[in-house]
Design an enzyme around this catalytic site. Structure first.
Site, PDB file in Angstrom:
ATOM      1  N   LYS A 189       6.461   4.290   1.771  1.00 42.05           N
ATOM      2  CA  LYS A 189       6.798   5.642   1.996  1.00 42.05           C
ATOM      3  C   LYS A 189       5.440   6.429   1.596  1.00 42.05           C
ATOM      4  O   LYS A 189       4.677   5.821   1.067  1.00 42.05           O
ATOM      5  CB  LYS A 189       8.127   6.251   1.226  1.00 42.05           C
ATOM      6  CG  LYS A 189       9.156   5.293   1.435  1.00 42.05           C
ATOM      7  CD  LYS A 189       9.915   5.485   2.604  1.00 42.05           C
ATOM      8  CE  LYS A 189      11.310   4.770   2.922  1.00 42.05           C
ATOM      9  NZ  LYS A 189      11.691   4.595   4.141  1.00 42.05           N
ATOM     10  N   SER A 235      10.688   4.048   9.621  1.00 42.25           N
ATOM     11  CA  SER A 235      10.739   5.058   8.914  1.00 42.25           C
ATOM     12  C   SER A 235       9.557   5.927   8.654  1.00 42.25           C
ATOM     13  O   SER A 235       9.552   6.975   8.150  1.00 42.25           O
ATOM     14  CB  SER A 235      11.628   4.588   7.567  1.00 42.25           C
ATOM     15  OG  SER A 235      10.473   3.819   6.874  1.00 42.25           O
TER      16      SER A 235
END
Length: 222
Positions: free
Chosen positions: A90, A36
């Site tokens: 993230k 990701s």
């Protein structure tokens, strides 16, 4: 017998206890299993996380004893997902009070539309022998600059209307925009869910090639 074992191994037990406290309160290493955050962080990277970048917390809890800093746009953070508690990694793209939107993959923060430079085609490996074409670029917005990646033909939330980040929350995105369960799906991240700031890659191995070491990524800054 148990008392004898404890007495004989008290040095090792003390070491493990101190190591546990260190990992839960000061610094930690976080293996990354997903793509990701490609191309910044790869599957098989082990990332050093500074747990006191923002708070000194009571070990094994989310209780903040002292605030030590504030997340900034562009920080790569680890946190417990507000959706299910899974540990995620993230990038912070919007802070409390910021207005964030996305139009056909183009991010904007506080009305400033991101600029995408240094476009470069790439191949993204989804599984052994399975790859898709990708486009990598340098995204610049609100004084931050970092690499992002878009996957050809991927279905995802490429657009959303302008929203304001609530007080005490953050909006995060994965650098691999079409393969990331981020704030577009799990919502804003509350400050108390933050674990720490990712600082650098400690070690790395290629999980698609028999875990061969990627020495070029060892002790690499993010």
């Amino acid at each position: 017998m148990v008392k004898h074992w404890l007495r004989s191994n008290r040095g090792f037990i003390l070491f493990m206890l101190c190591l546990g406290i260190f990992r839960t309160a000061i610094a930690d290493w976080n293996p990354v299993p997903s793509g990701s955050m490609r191309p910044t962080i790869l599957e098989g990277d082990v990332v050093l996380v500074n747990r006191v970048a923002y708070d000194l917390k009571l070990p094994l809890t989310d209780v903040s004893l002292v605030r030590l800093g504030e997340p900034q746009r562009g920080d790569i953070i680890t946190f417990s997902s507000p959706a299910d508690g899974t540990r995620l990694i993230k990038r912070v793209v919007a802070l409390p009070g910021d207005v964030v939107a996305m139009d056909n993959e183009v991010l904007s923060v506080n009305g400033q539309v991101a600029r995408y430079d240094r476009l470069q085609p790439a191949e993204e490996m989804l599984a052994p022998g399975v790859s898709v074409r990708a486009l990598r670029a340098t995204e610049s917005v609100q004084g931050t600059e970092h690499a992002v990646q878009f996957l050809e033909g991927a279905n995802g939330r490429h657009s959303f209307a302008a929203i304001t980040v609530p007080e005490g929350h953050y909006f995060v995105l994965g650098d691999n925009r079409d393969n990331s369960a981020d704030s577009r799906y799990i919502g804003f991240v509350p400050r108390e869910k933050l674990i720490g700031r990712a600082m650098r890659v400690l070690v790395s191995a290629d999980i698609t090639d028999r875990w061969q070491p990627r020495f070029s990524r060892w002790i690499a800054p993010l």
